[in-house]
Scaffold this active site. Structure first.
Site, PDB file in Angstrom:
ATOM      1  N   SER A  94       0.837  -1.199   0.000  1.00  0.00           N
ATOM      2  CA  SER A  94       0.000   0.000   0.000  1.00  0.00           C
ATOM      3  C   SER A  94       0.878   1.258   0.000  1.00  0.00           C
ATOM      4  CB  SER A  94      -0.955  -0.032   1.196  1.00  0.00           C
ATOM      5  OG  SER A  94      -1.884   1.011   1.129  1.00  0.00           O
ATOM      6  N   HIS A 203      -8.613   1.136   0.180  1.00  0.00           N
ATOM      7  CA  HIS A 203      -8.601   0.128  -0.889  1.00  0.00           C
ATOM      8  C   HIS A 203     -10.012  -0.391  -1.185  1.00  0.00           C
ATOM      9  CE1 HIS A 203      -4.313   0.348  -0.991  1.00  0.00           C
ATOM     10  NE2 HIS A 203      -4.268   0.164   0.311  1.00  0.00           N
TER      11      HIS A 203
END
Length: 306
Positions: A94, A203
């Site tokens: 990420s 996300h």
């Protein structure tokens, strides 16, 4: 003895902790904090030494702090010549993707720091506009988790798979109601549910406004035409130049395919050793579950470089 090809991996948000910069303060690479401070307008040294745990829960500050420690660790490892082998690829979880891109030579440190700051602000604003949360399902296979998440969403609650971290560890993201329903039904697939202390549904489609903002920042940021391969979160494929505006934008609303990314590093790219650079040892734990045979080292302080 042959030196094995190395892959560098960088952790993401959630690994921050109070005084996380203290182990690095007396190293020459601490000067990285000044460069990042200048690029972002934040006092990075103060953030890494004095910010409270509560303060570091703020999405934008958490991201900047983890990125900064990762970059200090990388700079010090390079300065000391401590990476015992050729570095052939990078990947980050990420937020960690921006540290990976910096280490790979895709972005300069100031440019990447500015992107991390913009990303954190955009995600914080998106989270403020639409309440969301996340949780981890442990012990259940991915297909069972996907089936459960799909069924909850078909029943009208917002929830999606956000991270495929390792065998038996999948993160879900969505509305408080959607995540709560997944939590309630987790035992039906043999899973234990752990709620994450995060400020939004990362996300997932809830981050679409942030993705739009980040796309503009990425488009305006110069990237090297060629760099070391970086395995992208969104498709677990290696990229060695171009495409990061689209990949970085998609990352905010797409699952992090970490398990597949590690397999790309150790398989396709031939990394026989993975070095985690940044706070904590979260990625090392996941990597050992994904590829038990690969050597993995965590550099979470200067002592690890001795």
């Amino acid at each position: 003895m042959e030196r094995r090809p190395i892959g560098l991996v960088f952790p993401g948000q959630g690994t921050q902790r109070q005084a996380m910069g203290a182990p690095w303060r007396d190293t020459p690479s601490w000067s990285v904090t000044e460069e990042i401070s200048e690029a972002t307008g934040e006092d990075i040294a103060d953030l890494l030494l004095n910010a409270t745990t509560e303060h570091l829960r703020r999405t934008d500050l958490a991201q900047l702090s983890v990125f900064s420690v990762a970059m200090i660790a990388h700079a010090e490892a390079v300065r000391r010549g401590a990476l015992d082998g050729p570095v052939v690829a990078c990947a980050g979880h990420s937020l960690g993707e921006y540290a990976a891109l910096t280490a790979a030579g895709a972005f300069t440190l100031p440019a990447a720091a500015a992107l991390v700051a913009a990303r954190g602000r955009a995600m914080r604003e998106a989270s403020g506009a639409r309440e969301g949360t996340m949780g981890v399902l442990v012990a259940a296979p991915l297909d069972s988790v996907e089936h459960l998440v799909d069924s909850v969403r078909e029943d009208g609650a917002d929830v999606w798979v956000a991270n495929v971290n390792a065998p038996g560890q999948t993160v879900v993201s969505g509305s408080p109601e959607g995540v709560a329903r997944v939590a309630d039904q987790a035992p039906s697939i043999g899973a234990k549910f752990i709620r994450l202390q995060v400020g939004g549904a990362f996300h997932s489609p809830y981050m679409a406004p942030a993705a739009e903002t980040l796309a503009a920042a990425l488009k305006d940021t110069a990237a090297a035409p060629r760099h070391l391969p970086v395995v992208a979160n969104v498709d677990a494929r290696p990229y060695d130049g171009g495409g990061w505006t689209e990949l970085g934008t998609r990352q905010l609303t797409s699952p992090v395919l970490w398990e597949q990314s590690v397999r790309t590093l150790t398989g396709t790219l031939g990394c026989g050793r993975l070095v985690e650079l940044g706070p904590g040892r979260t990625l090392a734990g996941l990597i050992r579950r994904i590829e038990p045979g690969v050597e993995v080292v965590s550099v979470d302080g200067p002592a690890a470089l001795d």
